[in-house]
Scaffold this motif. Structure first.
Motif, PDB file in Angstrom:
ATOM      1  N   ASP A 186     -21.535 -28.401  37.623  1.00 25.62           N
ATOM      2  CA  ASP A 186     -22.779 -27.631  37.650  1.00 25.62           C
ATOM      3  C   ASP A 186     -22.554 -26.200  38.147  1.00 25.62           C
ATOM      4  OD1 ASP A 186     -24.094 -29.888  36.742  1.00 25.62           O
ATOM      5  OD2 ASP A 186     -24.922 -30.428  38.708  1.00 25.62           O
ATOM      6  N   ALA A 187     -21.618 -26.024  39.077  1.00 20.09           N
ATOM      7  CA  ALA A 187     -21.354 -24.705  39.664  1.00 20.09           C
ATOM      8  C   ALA A 187     -20.340 -23.886  38.868  1.00 20.09           C
ATOM      9  CB  ALA A 187     -20.842 -24.878  41.090  1.00 20.09           C
ATOM     10  N   LEU A 188     -19.658 -24.519  37.944  1.00 16.38           N
ATOM     11  CA  LEU A 188     -18.580 -23.861  37.210  1.00 16.38           C
ATOM     12  C   LEU A 188     -19.016 -22.560  36.551  1.00 16.38           C
ATOM     13  CD1 LEU A 188     -15.609 -24.248  36.310  1.00 16.38           C
ATOM     14  CD2 LEU A 188     -16.500 -25.366  34.287  1.00 16.38           C
ATOM     15  N   THR A 189     -20.109 -22.572  35.835  1.00 15.20           N
ATOM     16  CA  THR A 189     -20.574 -21.369  35.136  1.00 15.20           C
ATOM     17  C   THR A 189     -20.942 -20.252  36.104  1.00 15.20           C
ATOM     18  OG1 THR A 189     -21.408 -22.738  33.352  1.00 15.20           O
ATOM     19  CG2 THR A 189     -22.224 -20.490  33.452  1.00 15.20           C
ATOM     20  N   GLU A 232     -18.459 -17.015  35.372  1.00 14.78           N
ATOM     21  CA  GLU A 232     -18.964 -15.898  34.554  1.00 14.78           C
ATOM     22  C   GLU A 232     -18.712 -14.517  35.171  1.00 14.78           C
ATOM     23  OE1 GLU A 232     -19.875 -15.890  31.387  1.00 14.78           O
ATOM     24  OE2 GLU A 232     -19.403 -18.023  31.413  1.00 14.78           O
ATOM     25  N   PRO A 233     -18.956 -14.291  36.468  1.00 17.78           N
ATOM     26  CA  PRO A 233     -18.656 -12.954  37.029  1.00 17.78           C
ATOM     27  C   PRO A 233     -17.170 -12.593  36.961  1.00 17.78           C
ATOM     28  CG  PRO A 233     -20.074 -14.191  38.507  1.00 17.78           C
ATOM     29  CD  PRO A 233     -19.617 -15.139  37.447  1.00 17.78           C
ATOM     30  N   ILE A 234     -16.303 -13.586  37.114  1.00 19.44           N
ATOM     31  CA  ILE A 234     -14.863 -13.325  37.042  1.00 19.44           C
ATOM     32  C   ILE A 234     -14.456 -13.028  35.605  1.00 19.44           C
ATOM     33  CG2 ILE A 234     -12.593 -14.401  37.300  1.00 19.44           C
ATOM     34  CD1 ILE A 234     -13.762 -15.806  39.779  1.00 19.44           C
ATOM     35  N   ASP A 242     -12.110 -10.086  33.735  1.00 17.82           N
ATOM     36  CA  ASP A 242     -10.797 -10.573  33.307  1.00 17.82           C
ATOM     37  C   ASP A 242     -10.976 -11.639  32.233  1.00 17.82           C
ATOM     38  OD1 ASP A 242      -8.188 -11.378  32.973  1.00 17.82           O
ATOM     39  OD2 ASP A 242      -7.966 -12.260  34.955  1.00 17.82           O
ATOM     40  N   LYS A 243     -10.806 -11.246  30.986  1.00 15.32           N
ATOM     41  CA  LYS A 243     -10.991 -12.171  29.861  1.00 15.32           C
ATOM     42  C   LYS A 243      -9.924 -13.260  29.806  1.00 15.32           C
ATOM     43  CE  LYS A 243     -14.506  -9.938  28.203  1.00 15.32           C
ATOM     44  NZ  LYS A 243     -15.806 -10.349  28.606  1.00 15.32           N
TER      45      LYS A 243
END
Length: 68
Positions: A32-35, A39-41, A45-46
């Motif tokens: 649940d916390a993964l996104t 997302e900010p990282i 950094d793609k």
């Protein structure tokens, strides 16, 4: 039984490879916390990565709860 799960974030900042680890009480909480964490990282950094890894450490006691 429920085991602790670690969210591992791997990314590069200023040419330096970094890794962050965040502990969660179960795999669902980590997923649940993964996104929210990733997302900010990924925005700067793609080539970054994030994944949840289940540990062998119990997060809750295996003992049954007493009846009321």
């Amino acid at each position: 039984m429920t085991y602790f799960t670690v969210l591992i974030l791997s990314y590069t900042l200023a040419g330096e490879h970094l890794q962050s680890k965040i502990l969660f009480p179960d795999p669902k909480s980590c997923g649940d916390a993964l996104t929210a964490y990733y997302e900010p990282i990924r925005a700067f950094d793609k080539n970054s990565s994030a994944h949840c890894v289940k540990t062998n450490v119990l997060s809750k006691s295996p003992r049954p709860k007493p009846r009321p």
